[in-house]
Every structure is written in structure tokens, then in C-alpha cells.
Design a protein around this motif. Sequence first.
Motif, PDB file in Angstrom:
ATOM      1  N   GLU A  59       0.746  -1.232   0.082  1.00 47.57           N
ATOM      2  CA  GLU A  59      -0.153   0.085  -0.012  1.00 47.57           C
ATOM      3  C   GLU A  59       0.852   1.196   0.076  1.00 47.57           C
ATOM      4  O   GLU A  59       0.423   2.311  -0.695  1.00 47.57           O
ATOM      5  CB  GLU A  59      -1.110   0.065   1.129  1.00 47.57           C
ATOM      6  CG  GLU A  59      -2.260  -1.036   0.980  1.00 47.57           C
ATOM      7  CD  GLU A  59      -2.929  -1.053   2.285  1.00 47.57           C
ATOM      8  OE1 GLU A  59      -2.432  -0.593   3.405  1.00 47.57           O
ATOM      9  OE2 GLU A  59      -3.954  -1.865   2.105  1.00 47.57           O
ATOM     10  N   ASP A  60       1.833   1.355   0.716  1.00 46.73           N
ATOM     11  CA  ASP A  60       2.676   2.388   0.736  1.00 46.73           C
ATOM     12  C   ASP A  60       3.470   2.633  -0.392  1.00 46.73           C
ATOM     13  O   ASP A  60       3.504   3.609  -1.130  1.00 46.73           O
ATOM     14  CB  ASP A  60       4.016   2.237   1.799  1.00 46.73           C
ATOM     15  CG  ASP A  60       3.484   2.425   3.239  1.00 46.73           C
ATOM     16  OD1 ASP A  60       2.371   2.795   3.282  1.00 46.73           O
ATOM     17  OD2 ASP A  60       4.196   1.669   4.205  1.00 46.73           O
ATOM     18  N   ARG A  63       0.884   4.061  -3.056  1.00 46.49           N
ATOM     19  CA  ARG A  63       0.763   5.472  -2.661  1.00 46.49           C
ATOM     20  C   ARG A  63       1.932   6.434  -3.138  1.00 46.49           C
ATOM     21  O   ARG A  63       1.642   7.474  -3.995  1.00 46.49           O
ATOM     22  CB  ARG A  63       0.740   5.979  -1.196  1.00 46.49           C
ATOM     23  CG  ARG A  63      -0.774   5.793  -0.646  1.00 46.49           C
ATOM     24  CD  ARG A  63      -0.981   6.144   0.525  1.00 46.49           C
ATOM     25  NE  ARG A  63      -1.410   5.142   1.566  1.00 46.49           N
ATOM     26  CZ  ARG A  63      -0.776   4.487   2.431  1.00 46.49           C
ATOM     27  NH1 ARG A  63       0.658   4.854   2.711  1.00 46.49           N
ATOM     28  NH2 ARG A  63      -1.279   3.309   3.057  1.00 46.49           N
ATOM     29  N   GLU A  66       1.387   6.482  -7.220  1.00 40.97           N
ATOM     30  CA  GLU A  66       0.429   7.307  -7.384  1.00 40.97           C
ATOM     31  C   GLU A  66       0.830   8.779  -7.426  1.00 40.97           C
ATOM     32  O   GLU A  66       0.439   9.628  -8.454  1.00 40.97           O
ATOM     33  CB  GLU A  66      -0.804   7.159  -6.573  1.00 40.97           C
ATOM     34  CG  GLU A  66      -1.770   5.615  -6.760  1.00 40.97           C
ATOM     35  CD  GLU A  66      -2.592   5.584  -5.936  1.00 40.97           C
ATOM     36  OE1 GLU A  66      -2.796   6.083  -4.873  1.00 40.97           O
ATOM     37  OE2 GLU A  66      -3.580   4.454  -6.112  1.00 40.97           O
ATOM     38  N   LYS A  67       1.704   8.808  -6.261  1.00 36.24           N
ATOM     39  CA  LYS A  67       2.208  10.470  -6.310  1.00 36.24           C
ATOM     40  C   LYS A  67       3.002  10.572  -7.451  1.00 36.24           C
ATOM     41  O   LYS A  67       3.012  11.605  -8.005  1.00 36.24           O
ATOM     42  CB  LYS A  67       2.844  10.539  -4.808  1.00 36.24           C
ATOM     43  CG  LYS A  67       3.350  12.108  -4.568  1.00 36.24           C
ATOM     44  CD  LYS A  67       3.966  12.147  -3.513  1.00 36.24           C
ATOM     45  CE  LYS A  67       4.819  13.482  -2.947  1.00 36.24           C
ATOM     46  NZ  LYS A  67       5.656  14.074  -4.065  1.00 36.24           N
TER      47      LYS A  67
END
Length: 172
Positions: A59-60, A63, A66-67
Motif C-alpha cells: 500500500e505504501d 501511494r 500514485e504520487k
Amino acid sequence: MLVASFVLLCVNIILMIIFYRKVARTFSQNAYRDKLREEVNRLIIDIERESDHAVTVMEDKIRQIEKLISDTDRHIALVEQEHEKWNSQKQFIQEYQSAQREGQNPAEQKKDSIVVYTKPRGTPDAAVKTPSILDPRKQVVELARQGFSIDFIAQRVDLPLGEIALILSIDK
């Protein structure tokens, strides 16, 4: 002596019964089943812990990706805007030069066609309307609002291109 051997025989029989029951409990089917159940439970707990950790790490990473994608999209949009500005400046310069070669005034191109007025980009310094009392950030924003390219703004304000792009991306 007979009494001592009889006592020793009784003690041996009692110990043999105790050891037999202990060995029977230790190596019985129930004992194996209980040991396997405990070991499987420990393995399940370890697997759950490791899978939770792996999911958290994934999940990290998602993220972070996505950033990075959103940052890349923003940079691509900036590059496309600059590319459009460069193309319009190039087109304006080509039209101006072709009009000068033909001996015509740039405003008098074709009398039959409809001429749409667009604000010229990349005009000389005299056409730039920015007071010198503005701070560099405000000058950059004002020049960009007037439609000038980043290169022209960098020459006018005396800032690096990266800083100008950053100011413009923050200001939007």
C-alpha cells in the motif's frame, strides 16, 4: 534380604506403570494431534503477521507510485503548455518573416480571409508591461499571464528555468 528385594520389586513395578503412562501420553495419537495443532496455529499466526506487513508495504508503494504518476502528469502538462507556446511563437515568427519577405505589412496578409487577432507572443521588451517594483515571483506570474514563454521570462526576470516552472506550477 527378601523384604528388600520385595520392596525393590514393588518400586520397579510402580515406576514401570508411571513411565508406561507417561510414554503412552507422550506418543499417543492425541499428543501428536495436539502438537500438530499448536504448530499449525503458530504457522497461521506467522503467516498472518507477514501478510499484514506485506500488504502495508505494498500500500505504501502504491501511494508512492500514485504520487509519482500525478507529479509526472503535472510535468507533462507543463511541457505541453510550453510546447504550445513555442509552436505559436514559431508560427508567429514564420508568418512575420514571410510577410516581410513578400514586402507586405504583417497585418495585411490576405484581404479575402478573416484575420483573427491574437496577442503576439515573444514581442520585444518594450511591449512587456511589468513594473520593476514587483518581486520576481509576481513578475513571473504576470509575464506568464501575458503569454510569454519561460525562456523569455527567464531572461527578463533573471531566474533559472526550473525556478520559473516551479513558480508557475505552484501559482496555478
